[in-house]
Structures are given as C-alpha cells and as structure tokens.
Design an enzyme around this catalytic site. Structure first.
Site, PDB file in Angstrom:
ATOM      1  CG  LEU A 186      -8.119   4.678   6.470  1.00 42.42           C
ATOM      2  CD1 LEU A 186      -9.605   4.334   6.111  1.00 42.42           C
ATOM      3  CD2 LEU A 186      -7.241   5.464   5.621  1.00 42.42           C
ATOM      4  CD  GLU A 187      -8.520   3.561  12.758  1.00 42.87           C
ATOM      5  OE1 GLU A 187      -7.875   3.702  11.403  1.00 42.87           O
ATOM      6  OE2 GLU A 187      -9.108   2.653  13.441  1.00 42.87           O
ATOM      7  CD  GLU A 244      -2.898  -1.146   2.477  1.00 45.39           C
ATOM      8  OE1 GLU A 244      -3.871  -0.905   2.375  1.00 45.39           O
ATOM      9  OE2 GLU A 244      -2.311  -1.386   3.417  1.00 45.39           O
ATOM     10  CE  LYS A 257      -6.419   2.178   2.235  1.00 46.51           C
ATOM     11  NZ  LYS A 257      -5.277   1.171   2.627  1.00 46.51           N
ATOM     12  CE1 TYR A 314     -14.833  27.242  -1.963  1.00 48.40           C
ATOM     13  CE2 TYR A 314     -16.556  28.348  -0.329  1.00 48.40           C
ATOM     14  CZ  TYR A 314     -15.844  28.003  -1.625  1.00 48.40           C
ATOM     15  OH  TYR A 314     -16.446  28.883  -2.720  1.00 48.40           O
TER      16      TYR A 314
END
Length: 118
Positions: A71-72, A21, A98, A53
């Site tokens: 991802l956390e 990955e 993902k 934004y």
C-alpha cells in the site's frame, strides 16, 4: 491556505503480496486531503482557478487500478501524481486502507498514511 478533502473513496483493487490477492482482489478505501491557496478561486468562482476534486478522484482511481504489493507504493504514486498534475497543491496527505485484510484475525482494515509537500 485552504484544504480539500475526499473521504471514503471506495475502490475494488488487486494489491497485496499474496498471489491470491492479485486474483480475487479486495475492497479499499482511500482518503485524500490536499492544501493550497484557494483565495483566488474563492473570488473568481472559476473551476480553472481551484484544485479540481474531480481530477483528484481520477488520480486515485487510476493509481489504485495499478497492482502493487504494498500500500505504501500505491500511496506514493498517488501523491506524486497529485503534485505533478495539480500545480496549486502545496501539501497532500493520503490514507490507503485495505478493508478486511487477510491477516488471520478480525481486523476491519489496515491503513497506510503518507504525506508530501512541495
């Protein structure tokens, strides 16, 4: 109180626990929602008085470019920067997804959702 949402920010990044990955990367989707007092900017019509934004999008892209196993971790970094850099934000919620994760099945995406408040 008002909300600003950035939906479906598309990013190519290298997150994950597997060595592969980190080498081949994956497509990701990020959704970010922030809340804050937008009443003043609604009256002044001035960018300096609101939650920009463009700045939010920049934070997401910069943090997604830093490799993490989980991802956390990415979600936490995004939230912390939003609160540190944009004083008008009172609450923020991020969903980091993902797309087509390598988990041995036909799964469209896997997501982590985190939120933070002042």
């Amino acid at each position: 109180m008002g909300s600003i949402k950035l939906k479906n920010i598309r990013v190519f990044a290298y997150h994950g626990c597997l060595d592969e990955e980190g080498k081949i990367g994956s497509d990701y989707r990020v959704d970010l929602k922030v809340k804050g007092d937008l009443s003043h900017s609604a009256k002044t019509d001035a960018l300096a008085d609101t939650i920009d934004y463009v700045h939010l999008n920049k934070i997401v892209k910069e943090e997604m470019a830093i490799r993490s196993k989980l991802l956390e971790n990415v979600a936490e970094r995004i939230l912390k920067r939003v609160l540190e850099e944009i004083i008008l934000v009172q609450k923020a919620k991020v969903e980091v997804s993902k797309i087509n994760p390598p988990i041995g099945g036909n799964v469209a995406m896997v997501s982590v959702i985190r939120s933070i408040s002042r």
